[in-house]
Design a protein around this motif. Structure first.
Motif, PDB file in Angstrom:
ATOM      1  N   TYR A 128      -3.619   5.203   1.368  1.00 22.73           N
ATOM      2  CA  TYR A 128      -4.082   5.711   2.651  1.00 22.73           C
ATOM      3  C   TYR A 128      -3.557   7.137   2.846  1.00 22.73           C
ATOM      4  O   TYR A 128      -2.638   7.573   2.146  1.00 22.73           O
ATOM      5  CB  TYR A 128      -3.598   4.820   3.801  1.00 22.73           C
ATOM      6  N   PHE A 129      -4.151   7.812   3.834  1.00 21.81           N
ATOM      7  CA  PHE A 129      -3.783   9.218   4.055  1.00 21.81           C
ATOM      8  C   PHE A 129      -3.582   9.495   5.537  1.00 21.81           C
ATOM      9  O   PHE A 129      -4.327   8.993   6.395  1.00 21.81           O
ATOM     10  CB  PHE A 129      -4.877  10.151   3.516  1.00 21.81           C
ATOM     11  N   TYR A 130      -2.571  10.298   5.831  1.00 25.69           N
ATOM     12  CA  TYR A 130      -2.402  10.849   7.181  1.00 25.69           C
ATOM     13  C   TYR A 130      -1.968  12.304   7.043  1.00 25.69           C
ATOM     14  O   TYR A 130      -1.021  12.607   6.308  1.00 25.69           O
ATOM     15  CB  TYR A 130      -1.346  10.070   7.973  1.00 25.69           C
ATOM     16  N   GLY A 131      -2.664  13.198   7.719  1.00 25.40           N
ATOM     17  CA  GLY A 131      -2.317  14.617   7.620  1.00 25.40           C
ATOM     18  C   GLY A 131      -2.601  15.369   8.901  1.00 25.40           C
ATOM     19  O   GLY A 131      -3.391  14.930   9.742  1.00 25.40           O
ATOM     20  N   ARG A 132      -1.930  16.496   9.064  1.00 27.35           N
ATOM     21  CA  ARG A 132      -2.190  17.445  10.140  1.00 27.35           C
ATOM     22  C   ARG A 132      -2.389  18.817   9.493  1.00 27.35           C
ATOM     23  O   ARG A 132      -1.815  19.101   8.429  1.00 27.35           O
ATOM     24  CB  ARG A 132      -1.008  17.503  11.118  1.00 27.35           C
TER      25      ARG A 132
ATOM     26  N   ALA B  51       0.845  -1.199   0.000  1.00 29.74           N
ATOM     27  CA  ALA B  51       0.000   0.000   0.000  1.00 29.74           C
ATOM     28  C   ALA B  51       0.877   1.244   0.000  1.00 29.74           C
ATOM     29  O   ALA B  51       2.077   1.186   0.296  1.00 29.74           O
ATOM     30  CB  ALA B  51      -0.907   0.008   1.228  1.00 29.74           C
ATOM     31  N   TYR B  52       0.248   2.378  -0.341  1.00 35.63           N
ATOM     32  CA  TYR B  52       0.902   3.681  -0.287  1.00 35.63           C
ATOM     33  C   TYR B  52       0.238   4.509   0.816  1.00 35.63           C
ATOM     34  O   TYR B  52      -0.981   4.435   1.021  1.00 35.63           O
ATOM     35  CB  TYR B  52       0.776   4.415  -1.627  1.00 35.63           C
ATOM     36  N   LEU B  53       1.042   5.296   1.517  1.00 35.87           N
ATOM     37  CA  LEU B  53       0.538   6.178   2.571  1.00 35.87           C
ATOM     38  C   LEU B  53       0.965   7.603   2.253  1.00 35.87           C
ATOM     39  O   LEU B  53       2.158   7.923   2.281  1.00 35.87           O
ATOM     40  CB  LEU B  53       1.084   5.747   3.938  1.00 35.87           C
ATOM     41  N   THR B  54      -0.002   8.432   1.906  1.00 37.04           N
ATOM     42  CA  THR B  54       0.286   9.829   1.584  1.00 37.04           C
ATOM     43  C   THR B  54       0.260  10.667   2.860  1.00 37.04           C
ATOM     44  O   THR B  54      -0.694  10.590   3.629  1.00 37.04           O
ATOM     45  CB  THR B  54      -0.744  10.372   0.579  1.00 37.04           C
ATOM     46  N   ILE B  55       1.305  11.461   3.058  1.00 30.93           N
ATOM     47  CA  ILE B  55       1.421  12.295   4.262  1.00 30.93           C
ATOM     48  C   ILE B  55       1.483  13.752   3.836  1.00 30.93           C
ATOM     49  O   ILE B  55       2.331  14.135   3.024  1.00 30.93           O
ATOM     50  CB  ILE B  55       2.680  11.929   5.065  1.00 30.93           C
ATOM     51  N   GLU B  56       0.585  14.558   4.375  1.00 32.46           N
ATOM     52  CA  GLU B  56       0.538  15.958   3.975  1.00 32.46           C
ATOM     53  C   GLU B  56       0.209  16.854   5.170  1.00 32.46           C
ATOM     54  O   GLU B  56      -0.397  16.395   6.136  1.00 32.46           O
ATOM     55  CB  GLU B  56      -0.547  16.180   2.912  1.00 32.46           C
ATOM     56  N   MET B  57       0.572  18.116   5.070  1.00 34.76           N
ATOM     57  CA  MET B  57       0.094  19.124   6.009  1.00 34.76           C
ATOM     58  C   MET B  57      -1.138  19.786   5.395  1.00 34.76           C
ATOM     59  O   MET B  57      -1.160  20.975   5.075  1.00 34.76           O
ATOM     60  CB  MET B  57       1.184  20.150   6.307  1.00 34.76           C
ATOM     61  N   SER B  58      -2.150  18.987   5.156  1.00 38.04           N
ATOM     62  CA  SER B  58      -3.435  19.448   4.637  1.00 38.04           C
ATOM     63  C   SER B  58      -4.437  18.352   4.952  1.00 38.04           C
ATOM     64  O   SER B  58      -4.087  17.315   5.516  1.00 38.04           O
ATOM     65  CB  SER B  58      -3.369  19.696   3.127  1.00 38.04           C
TER      66      SER B  58
ATOM     67  N   ALA C 282       4.033   9.235  14.931  1.00 34.53           N
ATOM     68  CA  ALA C 282       2.630   9.173  14.492  1.00 34.53           C
ATOM     69  C   ALA C 282       2.542   8.508  13.114  1.00 34.53           C
ATOM     70  O   ALA C 282       1.607   7.739  12.842  1.00 34.53           O
ATOM     71  CB  ALA C 282       2.038  10.582  14.455  1.00 34.53           C
ATOM     72  N   ILE C 283       3.507   8.820  12.249  1.00 30.96           N
ATOM     73  CA  ILE C 283       3.538   8.182  10.927  1.00 30.96           C
ATOM     74  C   ILE C 283       3.760   6.681  11.078  1.00 30.96           C
ATOM     75  O   ILE C 283       3.130   5.857  10.397  1.00 30.96           O
ATOM     76  CB  ILE C 283       4.636   8.827  10.054  1.00 30.96           C
ATOM     77  N   LEU C 284       4.665   6.314  12.001  1.00 30.98           N
ATOM     78  CA  LEU C 284       4.935   4.890  12.235  1.00 30.98           C
ATOM     79  C   LEU C 284       3.669   4.160  12.700  1.00 30.98           C
ATOM     80  O   LEU C 284       3.409   3.029  12.283  1.00 30.98           O
ATOM     81  CB  LEU C 284       6.041   4.735  13.279  1.00 30.98           C
ATOM     82  N   GLU C 285       2.879   4.805  13.535  1.00 35.45           N
ATOM     83  CA  GLU C 285       1.625   4.197  13.992  1.00 35.45           C
ATOM     84  C   GLU C 285       0.682   3.966  12.812  1.00 35.45           C
ATOM     85  O   GLU C 285      -0.006   2.935  12.752  1.00 35.45           O
ATOM     86  CB  GLU C 285       0.962   5.082  15.050  1.00 35.45           C
ATOM     87  N   GLU C 286       0.637   4.924  11.884  1.00 38.07           N
ATOM     88  CA  GLU C 286      -0.205   4.750  10.694  1.00 38.07           C
ATOM     89  C   GLU C 286       0.288   3.582   9.845  1.00 38.07           C
ATOM     90  O   GLU C 286      -0.504   2.816   9.299  1.00 38.07           O
ATOM     91  CB  GLU C 286      -0.214   6.040   9.857  1.00 38.07           C
TER      92      GLU C 286
ATOM     93  N   LYS D  20      -0.854   0.387  11.455  1.00 43.19           N
ATOM     94  CA  LYS D  20      -2.286   0.162  11.219  1.00 43.19           C
ATOM     95  C   LYS D  20      -2.504  -0.471   9.843  1.00 43.19           C
ATOM     96  O   LYS D  20      -3.298  -1.406   9.693  1.00 43.19           O
ATOM     97  CB  LYS D  20      -3.052   1.486  11.293  1.00 43.19           C
ATOM     98  N   ILE D  21      -1.796   0.044   8.846  1.00 42.42           N
ATOM     99  CA  ILE D  21      -1.950  -0.483   7.478  1.00 42.42           C
ATOM    100  C   ILE D  21      -1.452  -1.916   7.413  1.00 42.42           C
ATOM    101  O   ILE D  21      -2.080  -2.789   6.800  1.00 42.42           O
ATOM    102  CB  ILE D  21      -1.186   0.400   6.471  1.00 42.42           C
ATOM    103  N   ARG D  22      -0.326  -2.200   8.075  1.00 44.90           N
ATOM    104  CA  ARG D  22       0.224  -3.579   8.065  1.00 44.90           C
ATOM    105  C   ARG D  22      -0.737  -4.556   8.726  1.00 44.90           C
ATOM    106  O   ARG D  22      -0.796  -5.737   8.360  1.00 44.90           O
ATOM    107  CB  ARG D  22       1.555  -3.605   8.812  1.00 44.90           C
ATOM    108  N   GLY D  23      -1.508  -4.077   9.694  1.00 40.42           N
ATOM    109  CA  GLY D  23      -2.427  -4.958  10.408  1.00 40.42           C
ATOM    110  C   GLY D  23      -3.689  -5.271   9.640  1.00 40.42           C
ATOM    111  O   GLY D  23      -4.452  -6.175  10.026  1.00 40.42           O
ATOM    112  N   LYS D  24      -3.909  -4.528   8.555  1.00 40.81           N
ATOM    113  CA  LYS D  24      -5.113  -4.771   7.756  1.00 40.81           C
ATOM    114  C   LYS D  24      -4.888  -5.913   6.781  1.00 40.81           C
ATOM    115  O   LYS D  24      -3.814  -6.066   6.227  1.00 40.81           O
ATOM    116  CB  LYS D  24      -5.506  -3.499   6.983  1.00 40.81           C
TER     117      LYS D  24
END
Length: 354
Positions: free
Chosen positions: A328-332, A302-309, A342-346, A349-353
């Protein structure tokens, strides 16, 4: 010149001067005011023109004039200021006038806050003004790269007769790092002849006219089609990206600008826990790099996009992935910066799916 310790905003300004920029127009707004202050001091020293306009609207139209006369011209601002310039940017793109525009982003919408943000991605890459047009958008992640991309931006702008945007954030503008100007590509500083520029009739039979107004629909359609041929050429030749640890990665982070640096820290932490994580860092946001996703789609989970948006670049990532893998997405937002743990936690989560 040996390495010098500079703020990102100062490096941006000095790189522009070394690239032959002798016209700067702007209007103060935080967090990019160091550019204005630097240009106010340095432009008279190099025989250039510094002018603080009465507004952002005036400043962008001064850029239109100077760029139309063939000058290398820079304008800088931050999110709300760039919003006010959108009509002028559309005119400049329609008239095919080269220039460099830097947006040192702050949080929004509205006046927002002066802390770093990446919430102007859509505005930069999808065209914030009216009509069919594109900006070539470059996103540095270090102060050194800021200087390098600013120099390249002037070259690219002249090559395509098109505005080029440097998209940074308040963190990049305010942080200090050593910069080596000696390693910049000197060929980017060579300014070629611009026979299309409005420099007077001279020995020509006809005077040059630069305009974005075409009342004949057939002429306007032909003009738009010709501009898009130029964009298609840029989409092939101006793609820039960086790949880190992607060869065996089960999850790949996608991040640009300063957040890509945070993502690299998350990758190192994940490595200590035997989690294989890679990074795709788009450097050109338009044209968006699709090639690294084609190279990695067969082995990545999977891909995890990280943004400040709230999630803007993720739309281009999904187009590039084309439904072949989960994205997947993670942003602040609001000036908050994603942290490595926090990114590592995301990632976990993805690995556990399943």
């Amino acid at each position: 010149m040996a390495k010098v310790l500079m703020k990102g905003n100062e490096a941006l300004a000095e790189a522009a001067i070394q690239a032959g920029c002798r016209h700067y127009f702007g209007y103060p707004i935080t967090p990019q005011n160091e550019v204005t202050a630097y240009m106010a001091k340095r432009m008279p020293e190099v025989g250039g023109v510094f002018l603080q306009a009465e507004s952002e609207v005036s400043a962008i139209n001064m850029v239109y004039g100077a760029g139309g006369a063939g000058a290398r011209v820079l304008i800088t601002s931050s999110s709300p200021g760039i919003s006010l310039m959108q009509e002028g940017i559309s005119y400049i793109a329609g008239a095919e006038v080269p220039c460099v525009i830097a947006n040192i982003m702050r949080g929004g919408p509205g006046l927002g806050g002066i802390q770093p943000s990446q919430s102007d991605y859509f505005q930069a890459t999808k065209g914030g003004g009216h009509g069919d047009y594109k900006l070539i958008v470059l996103a540095p992640s270090t102060i050194q790269e800021m200087a390098e991309l600013v120099q390249q931006a002037f070259h690219i702008a002249d090559k395509y007769r098109n505005p080029v945007m440097i998209l940074g954030d308040g963190m990049l503008g305010q942080m200090m790092e050593p910069v080596d100007f000696d390693i910049l590509k000197k060929e980017e500083n060579k300014i070629e002849e611009k026979p299309w520029a409005t420099t007077g009739k001279g020995t020509r039979n006809k005077r040059n006219i630069i305009n974005s107004l075409e009342l004949d629909p057939q002429i306007l359609e032909k003009h738009n089609i010709e501009i898009f041929k130029k964009y298609q050429k840029a989409a092939k030749e101006e793609v820039r990206y960086e790949m880190t640890n992607c060869e065996e990665a089960e999850i790949i982070l996608v991040a640009y600008g300063t957040i890509a640096r945070v993502a690299k820290n998350a990758i190192e932490i994940a490595k200590r826990e035997n989690i294989k994580v890679g990074l795709i860092r788009p450097i050109s946001l338009w044209p968006f790099p699709e090639e690294p996703f084609k190279k990695t789609k067969d082995h990545v989970k999977a891909y995890l996009t990280i943004e400040m948006s709230m999630g803007q670049m993720i739309e281009d990532v999904k187009i590039a992935v084309n439904g072949q893998k989960e994205v997947y997405f993670y942003g602040r937002v609001g000036g908050m910066v994603p942290e490595p743990m926090a990114i590592l936690e995301e990632i976990k989560k993805i690995r556990g799916k399943k």
